[in-house]
Design a protein around this motif. Structure first.
Motif, PDB file in Angstrom:
ATOM      1  N   VAL A 135       0.811  -1.511   0.066  1.00  0.00           N
ATOM      2  CA  VAL A 135       0.318  -0.217  -0.069  1.00  0.00           C
ATOM      3  C   VAL A 135       0.779   1.231   0.315  1.00  0.00           C
ATOM      4  N   MET A 136       1.618   1.098   0.849  1.00  0.00           N
ATOM      5  CA  MET A 136       2.207   2.808   0.465  1.00  0.00           C
ATOM      6  C   MET A 136       3.241   2.868   0.071  1.00  0.00           C
ATOM      7  N   ALA A 137       4.119   1.738  -1.380  1.00  0.00           N
ATOM      8  CA  ALA A 137       4.892   1.878  -2.076  1.00  0.00           C
ATOM      9  C   ALA A 137       3.456   2.477  -3.500  1.00  0.00           C
ATOM     10  N   ASN A 138       2.258   1.810  -3.158  1.00  0.00           N
ATOM     11  CA  ASN A 138       1.832   2.781  -4.553  1.00  0.00           C
ATOM     12  C   ASN A 138       0.462   3.180  -3.775  1.00  0.00           C
ATOM     13  N   PRO A 139       0.734   4.351  -2.710  1.00  0.00           N
ATOM     14  CA  PRO A 139      -0.535   5.539  -2.656  1.00  0.00           C
ATOM     15  C   PRO A 139      -1.850   5.772  -3.986  1.00  0.00           C
ATOM     16  N   GLU A 140      -1.099   5.743  -4.951  1.00  0.00           N
ATOM     17  CA  GLU A 140      -1.847   6.078  -6.343  1.00  0.00           C
ATOM     18  C   GLU A 140      -3.491   5.546  -5.738  1.00  0.00           C
ATOM     19  N   LEU A 141      -2.544   4.058  -5.812  1.00  0.00           N
ATOM     20  CA  LEU A 141      -4.129   2.741  -6.038  1.00  0.00           C
ATOM     21  C   LEU A 141      -5.008   2.870  -5.200  1.00  0.00           C
ATOM     22  N   GLY A 143      -6.013   5.378  -3.648  1.00  0.00           N
ATOM     23  CA  GLY A 143      -6.678   6.882  -3.643  1.00  0.00           C
ATOM     24  C   GLY A 143      -6.127   7.858  -2.786  1.00  0.00           C
ATOM     25  N   GLY A 144      -4.651   7.532  -2.338  1.00  0.00           N
ATOM     26  CA  GLY A 144      -3.765   8.657  -1.394  1.00  0.00           C
ATOM     27  C   GLY A 144      -4.578   8.948  -0.130  1.00  0.00           C
ATOM     28  N   MET A 145      -5.321   8.599   0.557  1.00  0.00           N
ATOM     29  CA  MET A 145      -5.848   8.486   1.707  1.00  0.00           C
ATOM     30  C   MET A 145      -6.648   8.137   2.583  1.00  0.00           C
ATOM     31  N   PHE A 146      -6.137   7.497   3.584  1.00  0.00           N
ATOM     32  CA  PHE A 146      -6.427   7.095   5.099  1.00  0.00           C
ATOM     33  C   PHE A 146      -7.852   7.252   5.900  1.00  0.00           C
ATOM     34  N   ASN A 147      -8.419   6.580   5.800  1.00  0.00           N
ATOM     35  CA  ASN A 147      -9.518   6.632   6.521  1.00  0.00           C
ATOM     36  C   ASN A 147      -9.858   6.728   8.114  1.00  0.00           C
ATOM     37  N   ASN A 148      -9.397   7.520   8.493  1.00  0.00           N
ATOM     38  CA  ASN A 148      -9.106   7.202  10.671  1.00  0.00           C
ATOM     39  C   ASN A 148     -10.569   6.586  11.502  1.00  0.00           C
ATOM     40  N   CYS A 149     -10.156   6.532  12.195  1.00  0.00           N
ATOM     41  CA  CYS A 149     -11.424   5.962  12.748  1.00  0.00           C
ATOM     42  C   CYS A 149     -11.693   7.366  13.607  1.00  0.00           C
ATOM     43  N   LEU A 162      -0.150   4.004  14.951  1.00  0.00           N
ATOM     44  CA  LEU A 162      -0.021   2.993  13.196  1.00  0.00           C
ATOM     45  C   LEU A 162       0.322   4.007  12.652  1.00  0.00           C
ATOM     46  N   ILE A 163       0.110   4.822  12.179  1.00  0.00           N
ATOM     47  CA  ILE A 163       0.188   5.851  10.864  1.00  0.00           C
ATOM     48  C   ILE A 163       1.515   6.237  11.677  1.00  0.00           C
ATOM     49  N   ARG A 164       1.609   6.469  12.257  1.00  0.00           N
ATOM     50  CA  ARG A 164       3.082   7.167  12.872  1.00  0.00           C
ATOM     51  C   ARG A 164       4.672   5.971  13.078  1.00  0.00           C
ATOM     52  N   ALA A 165       3.385   4.993  13.414  1.00  0.00           N
ATOM     53  CA  ALA A 165       4.660   4.209  13.219  1.00  0.00           C
ATOM     54  C   ALA A 165       5.354   3.928  11.581  1.00  0.00           C
ATOM     55  N   PHE A 166       3.946   3.430  11.170  1.00  0.00           N
ATOM     56  CA  PHE A 166       4.472   3.133   9.231  1.00  0.00           C
ATOM     57  C   PHE A 166       4.873   4.079   8.681  1.00  0.00           C
ATOM     58  N   ASP A 167       4.613   5.507   9.026  1.00  0.00           N
ATOM     59  CA  ASP A 167       4.917   7.249   8.120  1.00  0.00           C
ATOM     60  C   ASP A 167       4.047   7.049   7.323  1.00  0.00           C
ATOM     61  N   LEU A 168       2.625   6.759   7.007  1.00  0.00           N
ATOM     62  CA  LEU A 168       1.791   6.551   5.766  1.00  0.00           C
ATOM     63  C   LEU A 168       1.793   8.264   5.576  1.00  0.00           C
ATOM     64  N   GLU A 169       1.942   9.195   5.847  1.00  0.00           N
ATOM     65  CA  GLU A 169       1.882  11.043   5.461  1.00  0.00           C
ATOM     66  C   GLU A 169       3.336  10.863   4.381  1.00  0.00           C
ATOM     67  N   ALA A 170       5.431  10.027   4.857  1.00  0.00           N
ATOM     68  CA  ALA A 170       5.643  10.164   4.612  1.00  0.00           C
ATOM     69  C   ALA A 170       6.300   9.247   2.889  1.00  0.00           C
ATOM     70  N   ALA A 171       4.771   8.737   3.174  1.00  0.00           N
ATOM     71  CA  ALA A 171       4.534   7.836   2.457  1.00  0.00           C
ATOM     72  C   ALA A 171       3.244   8.830   1.062  1.00  0.00           C
ATOM     73  N   GLY A 172       3.056   9.405   1.200  1.00  0.00           N
ATOM     74  CA  GLY A 172       1.993   9.927  -0.002  1.00  0.00           C
ATOM     75  C   GLY A 172       0.959  10.135   0.392  1.00  0.00           C
ATOM     76  N   ILE A 173      -0.064   9.678   1.310  1.00  0.00           N
ATOM     77  CA  ILE A 173      -0.741   9.061   1.524  1.00  0.00           C
ATOM     78  C   ILE A 173      -1.116   9.631   2.726  1.00  0.00           C
ATOM     79  N   GLU A 174      -2.560  11.099   2.568  1.00  0.00           N
ATOM     80  CA  GLU A 174      -3.359  11.971   3.667  1.00  0.00           C
ATOM     81  C   GLU A 174      -4.219  11.210   4.382  1.00  0.00           C
ATOM     82  N   ILE A 175      -3.926  11.720   5.518  1.00  0.00           N
ATOM     83  CA  ILE A 175      -5.169  11.515   6.707  1.00  0.00           C
ATOM     84  C   ILE A 175      -6.182  11.627   6.671  1.00  0.00           C
ATOM     85  N   PHE A 176      -7.550  11.373   6.854  1.00  0.00           N
ATOM     86  CA  PHE A 176      -8.622  11.888   6.929  1.00  0.00           C
ATOM     87  C   PHE A 176      -9.171  11.574   8.165  1.00  0.00           C
TER      88      PHE A 176
END
Length: 323
Positions: A135-141, A143-149, A162-176
């Protein structure tokens, strides 16, 4: 409502024969927690106890904390169904340590599930998305977004860590960060019905996971220490961990188990697959059915499953439903 919901089974569920009940089993109290899956479990259990074992069953509207408090202070109700033991605190542990209650079984198998999910059609089209690394290697696939709790929910802290542990935002995934469970569910439904990407947190058993074919992606191994630390919003350096299945239990008082061993044995066997319960919740919503009607639907459509829960005498009494 379909006609079968008004057949003999529904009549029996709504109006048990109290005189026979008192003669054979006596009074039994059982919780009806204030969420649908637990209410369905209670309705199914009530029907089997009344019509199969001759009990006179009283349902007690409740929630997790009031149920545990009542067990501690009053040694009642006799049976507590769908008790999420990971949210009961020290009072529950003390009840177990003092020998006042017994866990007779897991009512959900494998339990309450949590995870980060994608629509299965997306994973089938792009198998690399089955893992968090993919997922982190292909953020565009996705939608480039994580729907958070949603804000204020207990799962939010673990998900944030977990978002911090995986550093999702650095991978290009926006947190909503959703403001409510309704918007989180709606976002999943909207994406699924349009066959669009959706990536986010969800849990089960729930109606959306019964309606939509979703895949829980691989977050790596479960690390107990990391998961516990991720429950703390102040954890300075969160580590990755999969979500464990939460034990969801049926509990009886020690006195009840000793006085009603046959009913305790029945309740030890009342177990629903978590996926099955999600599908039942989805059927209930789509059919605009009550919890009692959902219980009848389960009983009439899954006799091979629940017939193994009851003893020979109850099987004879319920033979019409077993056909």
């Amino acid at each position: 409502m379909k006609s079968y919901l008004y057949g003999a089974a529904f009549v029996a569920l709504a109006a048990p024969t109290a005189a026979l009940a008192q003669e054979q089993c006596g009074d039994v109290t059982i919780t009806e927690m204030n969420w649908d899956s637990a209410a369905i479990v209670t309705a199914v259990s009530k029907f089997l106890m009344e019509q199969g074992y001759g009990c006179d069953v009283t349902t007690v509207p409740s929630d997790t904390t009031p149920a545990v408090t009542s067990l501690s202070e009053n040694n009642e109700p006799d049976i507590v169904t769908e008790l999420w033991s990971n949210s009961t605190g020290d009072v529950y542990e003390k009840l177990k340590a003092d020998g006042k209650i017994e866990e007779v079984g897991q009512v959900l198998d494998p339990g309450g599930v949590e995870g980060w999910w994608l629509p299965t059609y997306l994973v089938e089209a792009h198998p690399e998305l089955a893992t968090i690394e993919g997922v982190m290697a292909n953020p565009e696939l996705v939608g480039g977004m994580f729907n958070n709790c949603p804000d204020g929910w207990g799962c939010r802290t673990a998900s944030d860590n977990l978002i911090r542990a995986f550093d999702l935002e650095a991978a290009g995934i926006e947190i909503f960060n959703h403001g409510s469970g309704e918007t989180l569910a709606t976002s999943m439904a909207s994406a699924y019905q349009s066959e669009q990407p959706w990536f986010g947190y969800y849990w089960g058993p729930t109606t959306p996971l019964g309606k939509f074919d979703m895949t829980s992606i691989d977050l790596g191994e479960y690390d107990e220490a990391a998961h516990l630390a991720n429950q703390n919003p102040e954890t300075p350096n969160p580590k990755p961990s999969a979500f464990p299945a939460a034990p969801v239990l049926t509990v009886v008082t020690k006195d009840f188990k000793e006085s009603h061993p046959d009913i305790a044995e029945l309740m030890s066997k009342v177990t629903f697959k978590t996926d099955t319960m999600s599908q039942l919740l989805a059927w209930k919503e789509e059919s605009n059915a009550s919890n009692e009607e959902a219980a009848v639907y389960f009983l009439q459509n899954n006799p091979d499953e629940w017939s193994g829960w009851i003893n020979d005498a109850a099987t004879e009494k319920l033979s019409a439903l077993l056909k």
